[in-house]
Design a protein around this motif. Structure first.
Motif, PDB file in Angstrom:
ATOM      1  N   THR A   1       8.703  12.505 -12.200  1.00  0.00           N
ATOM      2  CA  THR A   1       8.759  11.565 -11.087  1.00  0.00           C
ATOM      3  C   THR A   1       8.152  10.237 -11.520  1.00  0.00           C
ATOM      4  O   THR A   1       7.080  10.214 -12.121  1.00  0.00           O
ATOM      5  N   GLY A   2       8.847   9.161 -11.232  1.00  0.00           N
ATOM      6  CA  GLY A   2       8.322   7.816 -11.421  1.00  0.00           C
ATOM      7  C   GLY A   2       8.246   7.149 -10.063  1.00  0.00           C
ATOM      8  O   GLY A   2       9.185   7.237  -9.273  1.00  0.00           O
ATOM      9  N   SER A   3       7.129   6.520  -9.762  1.00  0.00           N
ATOM     10  CA  SER A   3       6.924   5.918  -8.441  1.00  0.00           C
ATOM     11  C   SER A   3       6.294   4.537  -8.567  1.00  0.00           C
ATOM     12  O   SER A   3       5.602   4.238  -9.538  1.00  0.00           O
ATOM     13  N   TRP A   4       6.530   3.729  -7.556  1.00  0.00           N
ATOM     14  CA  TRP A   4       5.921   2.396  -7.444  1.00  0.00           C
ATOM     15  C   TRP A   4       5.556   2.180  -5.991  1.00  0.00           C
ATOM     16  O   TRP A   4       6.316   2.542  -5.090  1.00  0.00           O
ATOM     17  N   GLY A   5       4.398   1.591  -5.766  1.00  0.00           N
ATOM     18  CA  GLY A   5       3.972   1.280  -4.406  1.00  0.00           C
ATOM     19  C   GLY A   5       3.297  -0.064  -4.350  1.00  0.00           C
ATOM     20  O   GLY A   5       2.642  -0.492  -5.298  1.00  0.00           O
ATOM     21  N   LYS A   6       3.463  -0.750  -3.208  1.00  0.00           N
ATOM     22  CA  LYS A   6       2.858  -2.064  -3.033  1.00  0.00           C
ATOM     23  C   LYS A   6       2.540  -2.279  -1.561  1.00  0.00           C
ATOM     24  O   LYS A   6       3.337  -1.993  -0.691  1.00  0.00           O
ATOM     25  N   GLU A   7       1.331  -2.810  -1.325  1.00  0.00           N
ATOM     26  CA  GLU A   7       0.948  -3.196   0.032  1.00  0.00           C
ATOM     27  C   GLU A   7       1.322  -4.667   0.218  1.00  0.00           C
ATOM     28  O   GLU A   7       0.946  -5.528  -0.566  1.00  0.00           O
ATOM     29  N   PHE A   8       2.097  -4.949   1.264  1.00  0.00           N
ATOM     30  CA  PHE A   8       2.558  -6.310   1.528  1.00  0.00           C
ATOM     31  C   PHE A   8       1.708  -7.028   2.567  1.00  0.00           C
ATOM     32  O   PHE A   8       1.720  -8.239   2.658  1.00  0.00           O
ATOM     33  N   GLY A   9       1.006  -6.304   3.333  1.00  0.00           N
ATOM     34  CA  GLY A   9       0.141  -6.862   4.365  1.00  0.00           C
ATOM     35  C   GLY A   9      -0.675  -5.737   4.924  1.00  0.00           C
ATOM     36  O   GLY A   9      -0.455  -4.567   4.594  1.00  0.00           O
ATOM     37  N   ARG A  10      -1.596  -6.053   5.767  1.00  0.00           N
ATOM     38  CA  ARG A  10      -2.448  -5.008   6.330  1.00  0.00           C
ATOM     39  C   ARG A  10      -1.604  -3.981   7.074  1.00  0.00           C
ATOM     40  O   ARG A  10      -0.973  -4.285   8.077  1.00  0.00           O
ATOM     41  N   GLY A  11      -1.590  -2.770   6.537  1.00  0.00           N
ATOM     42  CA  GLY A  11      -0.849  -1.685   7.173  1.00  0.00           C
ATOM     43  C   GLY A  11       0.634  -1.651   6.859  1.00  0.00           C
ATOM     44  O   GLY A  11       1.347  -0.812   7.394  1.00  0.00           O
ATOM     45  N   ILE A  12       1.121  -2.546   6.006  1.00  0.00           N
ATOM     46  CA  ILE A  12       2.540  -2.551   5.665  1.00  0.00           C
ATOM     47  C   ILE A  12       2.691  -2.348   4.164  1.00  0.00           C
ATOM     48  O   ILE A  12       2.269  -3.189   3.370  1.00  0.00           O
ATOM     49  N   SER A  13       3.235  -1.209   3.780  1.00  0.00           N
ATOM     50  CA  SER A  13       3.406  -0.872   2.368  1.00  0.00           C
ATOM     51  C   SER A  13       4.828  -0.401   2.122  1.00  0.00           C
ATOM     52  O   SER A  13       5.486   0.120   3.032  1.00  0.00           O
ATOM     53  N   LEU A  14       5.255  -0.533   0.879  1.00  0.00           N
ATOM     54  CA  LEU A  14       6.570  -0.067   0.466  1.00  0.00           C
ATOM     55  C   LEU A  14       6.402   0.786  -0.776  1.00  0.00           C
ATOM     56  O   LEU A  14       5.585   0.459  -1.652  1.00  0.00           O
ATOM     57  N   GLY A  15       7.133   1.856  -0.854  1.00  0.00           N
ATOM     58  CA  GLY A  15       7.071   2.709  -2.032  1.00  0.00           C
ATOM     59  C   GLY A  15       8.453   3.185  -2.422  1.00  0.00           C
ATOM     60  O   GLY A  15       9.330   3.371  -1.578  1.00  0.00           O
ATOM     61  N   LEU A  16       8.650   3.332  -3.726  1.00  0.00           N
ATOM     62  CA  LEU A  16       9.895   3.849  -4.266  1.00  0.00           C
ATOM     63  C   LEU A  16       9.580   4.966  -5.240  1.00  0.00           C
ATOM     64  O   LEU A  16       8.623   4.874  -6.013  1.00  0.00           O
ATOM     65  N   GLY A  17      10.383   5.991  -5.220  1.00  0.00           N
ATOM     66  CA  GLY A  17      10.183   7.101  -6.145  1.00  0.00           C
ATOM     67  C   GLY A  17      11.502   7.612  -6.672  1.00  0.00           C
ATOM     68  O   GLY A  17      12.490   7.675  -5.955  1.00  0.00           O
ATOM     69  N   LEU A  18      11.512   7.952  -7.952  1.00  0.00           N
ATOM     70  CA  LEU A  18      12.677   8.546  -8.604  1.00  0.00           C
ATOM     71  C   LEU A  18      12.273   9.860  -9.215  1.00  0.00           C
ATOM     72  O   LEU A  18      11.296   9.936  -9.956  1.00  0.00           O
ATOM     73  N   SER A  19      13.017  10.906  -8.891  1.00  0.00           N
ATOM     74  CA  SER A  19      12.716  12.236  -9.459  1.00  0.00           C
ATOM     75  C   SER A  19      13.913  12.730 -10.223  1.00  0.00           C
ATOM     76  O   SER A  19      15.037  12.431  -9.925  1.00  0.00           O
TER      77      SER A  19
END
Length: 123
Positions: free
Chosen positions: A105-123
Motif C-alpha cells: 500500500t502506498g498512501s499520501w495525506g495532507k491537511e488543507f485547513g483546520r479539520g479538512i484533510s485529503l488522503g489517497l491510497g493505492l493497494s
C-alpha cells in the motif's frame, strides 16, 4: 456523497496494529499513527517526523493443525515538509506453511485547513 474501500487481498483484513484493532472501526475517525496508511490516509499529515514500524504476529500458537499461521506488517511514514503532505508505505504478509498472501500500500495525506484533510491510497 459516500465513499468506500475494499481490499483485493481478503486475508489481509486480519488487521494491522493493536491500537487500531482495539478501536474497531472507530480508528478511521482518529487516524493519527502509521495505521492511517491502510485505514485512512487523510490522517497521515498528523504524524510528526519519520516513523518506521514492524509487527510480527503468530495468529495461533501452534498454527492450524501444525501449519504455522502468521502476519507481518512493515510501515514507513515520511513527512515531505512544507506543504507537501506526508507519504506512507505499507507491506502486509499473511501466510503459513501452505499459503502466502502479500499486499503493498502506498498512501499520501495532507491537511488543507483546520479539520479538512485529503488522503489517497493505492493497494
Amino acid at each position: 456523497m459516500a465513499f468506500g474501500y475494499g481490499q483485493v487481498y481478503g486475508f489481509l483484513d486480519a488487521g494491522t496494529q493493536a491500537r487500531s484493532m482495539a478501536m474497531g472501526g472507530s480508528f478511521v475517525a482518529v487516524a493519527d499513527d502509521q495505521d492511517a496508511i491502510f485505514l485512512n490516509p487523510s490522517g497521515l499529515d498528523q504524524i510528526e517526523g519519520k516513523v518506521a514500524s514492524y509487527t510480527n504476529v503468530s495468529l495461533f500458537l501452534t498454527g492450524v493443525e501444525g501449519d504455522n499461521l502468521s502476519q507481518h506488517i512493515l510501515t514507513y511514514v515520511h513527512p515531505l515538509g512544507g506543504s507537501g503532505g506526508t507519504l506512507g508505505f505499507g507491506y502486509q504478509r499473511v501466510g503459513s506453511d501452505s499459503f502466502n498472501e502479500n499486499g503493498f500500500t502506498g498512501s499520501w495525506g495532507k491537511e488543507f485547513g483546520r479539520g479538512i484533510s485529503l488522503g489517497l491510497g493505492l493497494s
